[in-house]
Scaffold this active site. Structure first.
Site, PDB file in Angstrom:
ATOM      1  N   ARG A  94       8.730  -2.830  -2.931  1.00 16.59           N
ATOM      2  CA  ARG A  94      10.020  -3.365  -2.491  1.00 16.59           C
ATOM      3  C   ARG A  94      10.538  -4.363  -3.505  1.00 16.59           C
ATOM      4  O   ARG A  94       9.756  -5.077  -4.135  1.00 16.59           O
ATOM      5  CB  ARG A  94       9.867  -4.061  -1.133  1.00 16.59           C
ATOM      6  CG  ARG A  94       9.455  -3.107  -0.027  1.00 16.59           C
ATOM      7  CD  ARG A  94       8.936  -3.882   1.170  1.00 16.59           C
ATOM      8  NE  ARG A  94       9.997  -4.671   1.777  1.00 16.59           N
ATOM      9  CZ  ARG A  94       9.786  -5.649   2.658  1.00 16.59           C
ATOM     10  NH1 ARG A  94       8.560  -5.954   3.021  1.00 16.59           N
ATOM     11  NH2 ARG A  94      10.798  -6.306   3.181  1.00 16.59           N
ATOM     12  N   GLY A 106      -4.709  -7.879  -5.345  1.00 16.16           N
ATOM     13  CA  GLY A 106      -5.598  -8.321  -6.416  1.00 16.16           C
ATOM     14  C   GLY A 106      -6.753  -7.354  -6.593  1.00 16.16           C
ATOM     15  O   GLY A 106      -6.758  -6.292  -5.974  1.00 16.16           O
ATOM     16  N   ASP A 139      -0.981 -10.930  -3.133  1.00 11.71           N
ATOM     17  CA  ASP A 139      -0.176 -10.846  -1.918  1.00 11.71           C
ATOM     18  C   ASP A 139      -0.542 -11.901  -0.876  1.00 11.71           C
ATOM     19  O   ASP A 139       0.341 -12.485  -0.248  1.00 11.71           O
ATOM     20  CB  ASP A 139      -0.216  -9.433  -1.338  1.00 11.71           C
ATOM     21  CG  ASP A 139      -1.598  -8.795  -1.413  1.00 11.71           C
ATOM     22  OD1 ASP A 139      -2.595  -9.513  -1.644  1.00 11.71           O
ATOM     23  OD2 ASP A 139      -1.677  -7.563  -1.244  1.00 11.71           O
ATOM     24  N   GLY A 177       0.807  -1.215   0.000  1.00 13.55           N
ATOM     25  CA  GLY A 177       0.000   0.000   0.000  1.00 13.55           C
ATOM     26  C   GLY A 177       0.839   1.263   0.000  1.00 13.55           C
ATOM     27  O   GLY A 177       0.502   2.241  -0.665  1.00 13.55           O
ATOM     28  N   THR A 178       1.964   1.253   0.718  1.00 12.03           N
ATOM     29  CA  THR A 178       2.780   2.465   0.813  1.00 12.03           C
ATOM     30  C   THR A 178       4.113   2.354   0.084  1.00 12.03           C
ATOM     31  O   THR A 178       4.649   3.362  -0.362  1.00 12.03           O
ATOM     32  CB  THR A 178       3.063   2.815   2.287  1.00 12.03           C
ATOM     33  OG1 THR A 178       3.689   1.691   2.906  1.00 12.03           O
ATOM     34  CG2 THR A 178       1.779   3.138   3.035  1.00 12.03           C
TER      35      THR A 178
END
Lengths: 313, 313
Positions: free
Chosen positions: B15, B68, B108, B11-12
């Protein structure tokens, strides 16, 4: 050519049939009343298998469908309510000792799913959801061409999934299960409750009501009877939407007596399913159909089980 | 020695990390803010992967975890609410074209399940149920050592299974889903409703309440805050009992922020689970635990995905 013997233990009859390879027309087919509440079920099982045993062929293995709970991994019937004397009963070990061939066991709903996938409505599909709706709701799930068993062999008990927490009590004693909202007794219970609440219906004069009588009254236009099937179909749609979200199958197959009630149940079911699926992609190419093998689903599933186990040896 | 690059779109942050074979200590690890609501997410993704790309090694494949809905079979992000510009976005095709190696995608929650199974709390298990509980509830299921995908790649959306038909509205807009009863916002909503109904609590003075503040108040003994977690735990137990009946796993792993609230949530959860399981055999040898990989579950799941896909080539 390999020959297999398939066995199906039902509520009223034990059936046994011999099959040659993938030919679903049996070489022999015998049945006997199960009298399952009386002692001697295993002896009756052995007798009916012996009577169906082909004399001129070598049998490769026995496959067997039985009501659960049972352990498909060990072939032990744990405590099926229909046969009180079978508690932790190692039926495949005993059959194997008697007949001198390997024997394999699975529950009737799993094997109906397997039978429909291999020989019936589910042919060509890899991800199958099978539901049988009668006095209870049983499930069988095939994922990537394999029957879902889980760690203890107890997966796919889809009648006992909660759809209405705190809702009506199920045959198993727990609340709000799909079976308690959409199986035959749930339909009857709803009619009874509404009659007691003063709703008028031609069914008020019927003693010992069953789901088939409710279906017949609904077909004659009885409003209460129709609403009982609408309610069952609505909850069935809620349950199946959840199963799509969980398993994402390419086909949903319905078996069992209540599934033969046609549009009475399936029109409200399909409307509810479409209203409840949270992403329309689940419905793309999804097939919704009734079982093709009828009463032979258990036998043919037992055949498929025996074939599959032997070919994995 | 094979080298893989793993990517996790959160969300933020986005990586990226490079790993050598099964060593879960990364060779390199880079992150950038995702600013996912702004244009250019794909360019930022490429930059962070380039910055993590090992200079002296040949990378075999890229694995990627993303929110998703997405299609793991084709590597296309369908319409993830977090990244408005990615509609039917073929991210693996584009990554593969840019970096010249195969790229693989999954959601995820599925990849957190896969990561925990391969490197974390689920090692040695073959049938795993993973649930992440934070602002939503996501699921991942492993059956016989394989991730459950389903026909459209949309299986295991376990936050969106109905447990209370007609119940509170979920983030997805549908009613009575587990997520609407047991995720962080459900805990906050219950507190708000009770405050509006006149229940006293120290939380009445807090603006913009979140689940963590409710947890802190509960730990200080606030009765309303405790009851909000008890209610969430109770519904979580109902949902997980249904998942045991459906999947029959040998381990249930909880990840996500809300799962870090400890006994506040898990005591009522376990009591509810035990009260709702309809056959005690499901609980035999069942492990219930929290995730071991924390924030790295997505990255390590993406690593496991890339390894698995390459070894199946």
């Amino acid at each position: 050519m390999s020959t297999f013997v398939a066995v199906d233990i039902g509520g009223t009859h034990i059936r046994a049939a011999a099959y040659e390879s993938d030919n679903i027309t049996p070489l022999t087919h015998k049945r006997t009343r199960s009298h399952a509440k009386e002692p001697g079920t295993f002896d009756r099982l052995v007798q009916v298998i012996e009577s169906a045993w082909p004399k001129d062929r070598s049998v490769e293995a026995i496959g067997m469908a039985s009501p659960g709970p049972l352990d498909p991994l060990t072939g032990v019937v744990l405590a099926t309510p229909n046969i009180p004397e079978w508690i932790n009963f190692p039926v495949t070990e005993k059959l194997s000792a008697h007949f001198g061939v390997p024997a394999y066991l699975d529950n009737d709903a799993n094997l109906a799913a397997l039978g429909e996938w291999k020989f019936g409505a589910g042919r060509g599909h890899h991800d199958v959801l099978y539901l049988t709706i009668s006095t209870g709701i049983g499930g069988g799930v095939i994922i990537n061409d394999r029957l879902l068993h889980g760690y203890h062999g107890l997966a796919a008990e889809l009648g006992h999934v909660v759809v209405l927490a705190g809702g009506p009590t199920c045959s198993c004693g727990f609340e709000g299960h799909l079976e308690a909202l959409a199986a035959g007794p749930a339909i009857v219970r709803y009619v009874r409750e509404q009659l007691e609440a003063g709703v008028r219906s031609e069914l008020s004069s019927v003693n010992n009501l069953n789901a088939l009588e409710v279906a017949e009254a609904a077909k004659r236009g009885d409003a209460l009877a129709r609403s009982a099937y609408e309610r069952a179909g609505e909850y069935l749609g809620i349950g199946v939407a959840s199963f799509l979200h969980a398993f994402d199958p390419s086909i949903v197959i319905f078996g069992g007596g209540v599934s033969r009630s046609g549009p009475l149940l399936f029109e409200p079911f399909e409307a509810s399913l479409r209203a409840q699926v949270f992403n329309s992609r689940y419905l793309e190419n999804l097939v919704i159909t009734t079982a093709a093998l009828d009463d032979d689903a258990g036998l043919l599933g037992a055949l498929a089980l025996a074939q599959m186990k032997q070919s994995n040896q």
